[in-house]
Design an enzyme around this catalytic site. Structure first.
Site, PDB file in Angstrom:
ATOM      1  N   SER A 142       0.997  -1.169  -0.028  1.00 51.87           N
ATOM      2  CA  SER A 142       0.033  -0.171  -0.039  1.00 51.87           C
ATOM      3  C   SER A 142       0.891   1.171   0.206  1.00 51.87           C
ATOM      4  O   SER A 142       1.989   1.249   0.452  1.00 51.87           O
ATOM      5  CB  SER A 142      -0.795  -0.033   1.211  1.00 51.87           C
ATOM      6  OG  SER A 142      -1.510   1.447   1.412  1.00 51.87           O
ATOM      7  N   TYR A 156      -1.480  -0.309  10.387  1.00 53.61           N
ATOM      8  CA  TYR A 156      -1.778  -0.701   8.821  1.00 53.61           C
ATOM      9  C   TYR A 156      -0.435  -0.441   8.114  1.00 53.61           C
ATOM     10  O   TYR A 156       0.144  -1.238   7.281  1.00 53.61           O
ATOM     11  CB  TYR A 156      -2.852  -0.337   8.271  1.00 53.61           C
ATOM     12  CG  TYR A 156      -3.193  -0.729   7.070  1.00 53.61           C
ATOM     13  CD1 TYR A 156      -3.693  -1.880   6.565  1.00 53.61           C
ATOM     14  CD2 TYR A 156      -2.845   0.203   6.044  1.00 53.61           C
ATOM     15  CE1 TYR A 156      -4.007  -2.452   5.280  1.00 53.61           C
ATOM     16  CE2 TYR A 156      -3.234  -0.201   4.497  1.00 53.61           C
ATOM     17  CZ  TYR A 156      -3.533  -1.372   4.349  1.00 53.61           C
ATOM     18  OH  TYR A 156      -3.981  -1.953   3.024  1.00 53.61           O
TER      19      TYR A 156
END
Length: 247
Positions: A142, A156
């Protein structure tokens, strides 16, 4: 092609788009899901309606025994040729000083440990060192790994930073064994994961800040993933492809 592709978290979002496109490209798709059987079965039906072959397997990548069962199911479909480590979780927005161990353990176990476990199963099947015929692994990273996601989910972002390091290390480890390992790092993509993190309006808020002035689609992430799995990417390994509209 007659080779099997395991797609973790293949019932929705990017995993669903990858599964459907893989089915169209001739892969036999073995997709995992955790809870929503109907969503997973709908992916299988759509692949089969297009003349492909697919199987949905209930499997939590955070549980080692369930990962083993997933790959055992894939074995029954044919020789493994690829893995897409897509399964992952987010949590509600929080600062680091508000995070508890239970949240962090869930995040890191699913996003990092799960990817390691699945890759290990794939390498044992595909590596020429183990008698395999080679293959490809694509991990889902990501842009959060680079941006840090402050005041939202640093945990995350950190888990995806680990995926970047994992991609580089594993790629070098198995480069001479017929396995290519790459990653795709999406930016703001139209999927359900934002709502699951308690921010259903996140895309509408942040979309205008993207240089391309829009969010991306799951299909726009699936396309480079399928390219990295293909022979067209035969000299590409250890690479992280960013799909973020310039963000």
């Amino acid at each position: 092609m007659n080779k099997v592709l395991v797609v973790t978290g293949g019932s929705r979002g990017i995993g669903r788009a990858v599964s459907l496109l893989a089915g169209k490209r001739g892969w036999i798709v073995c997709l995992s899901y955790v809870a929503n059987r109907e969503a997973a079965d709908s992916v299988v039906r759509e692949i089969e309606a297009g003349g492909g072959k697919a199987l949905a397997v209930k499997s939590d990548v955070a549980v080692e025994a369930e990962v083993a069962a997933l790959f055992a199911a894939a074995d029954r479909l044919g020789p493994l040729g690829g893995l897409v480590n897509n399964a992952g979780v987010v949590d509600v927005a929080a600062r680091v000083d508000e995070m508890k161990a239970a949240r962090l353990t869930r995040m890191m176990t699913t996003n990092i440990v799960g990817s390691f476990l699945c890759a290990g199963q794939a390498v044992r099947r595909m590596s020429t060192r183990h008698g395999g015929q080679g293959g490809a692994i694509v991990n889902l990273s990501s842009v959060a790994a680079r941006l840090g996601a402050p005041n939202q989910y640093v945990d995350y972002a950190a888990s995806k930073g680990a995926i970047d390091s994992f991609t580089t290390g594993l790629a070098l480890e198995v480069a001479a064994e017929g396995i290519r390992v790459n990653a795709v790092a999406p930016g703001l993509i139209e999927t359900e994961i934002h709502a699951s993190g308690g921010q259903p309006d996140r895309l509408a808020r942040l979309g205008p800040s993207v240089p391309m002035k829009r969010v991306g689609t799951a299909e726009e992430v699936a396309a480079p993933i399928l390219w990295l799995l293909s022979d067209e990417a035969s000299y590409t390994t250890g690479t992280i492809v960013t799909v973020s509209g310039g963000r």
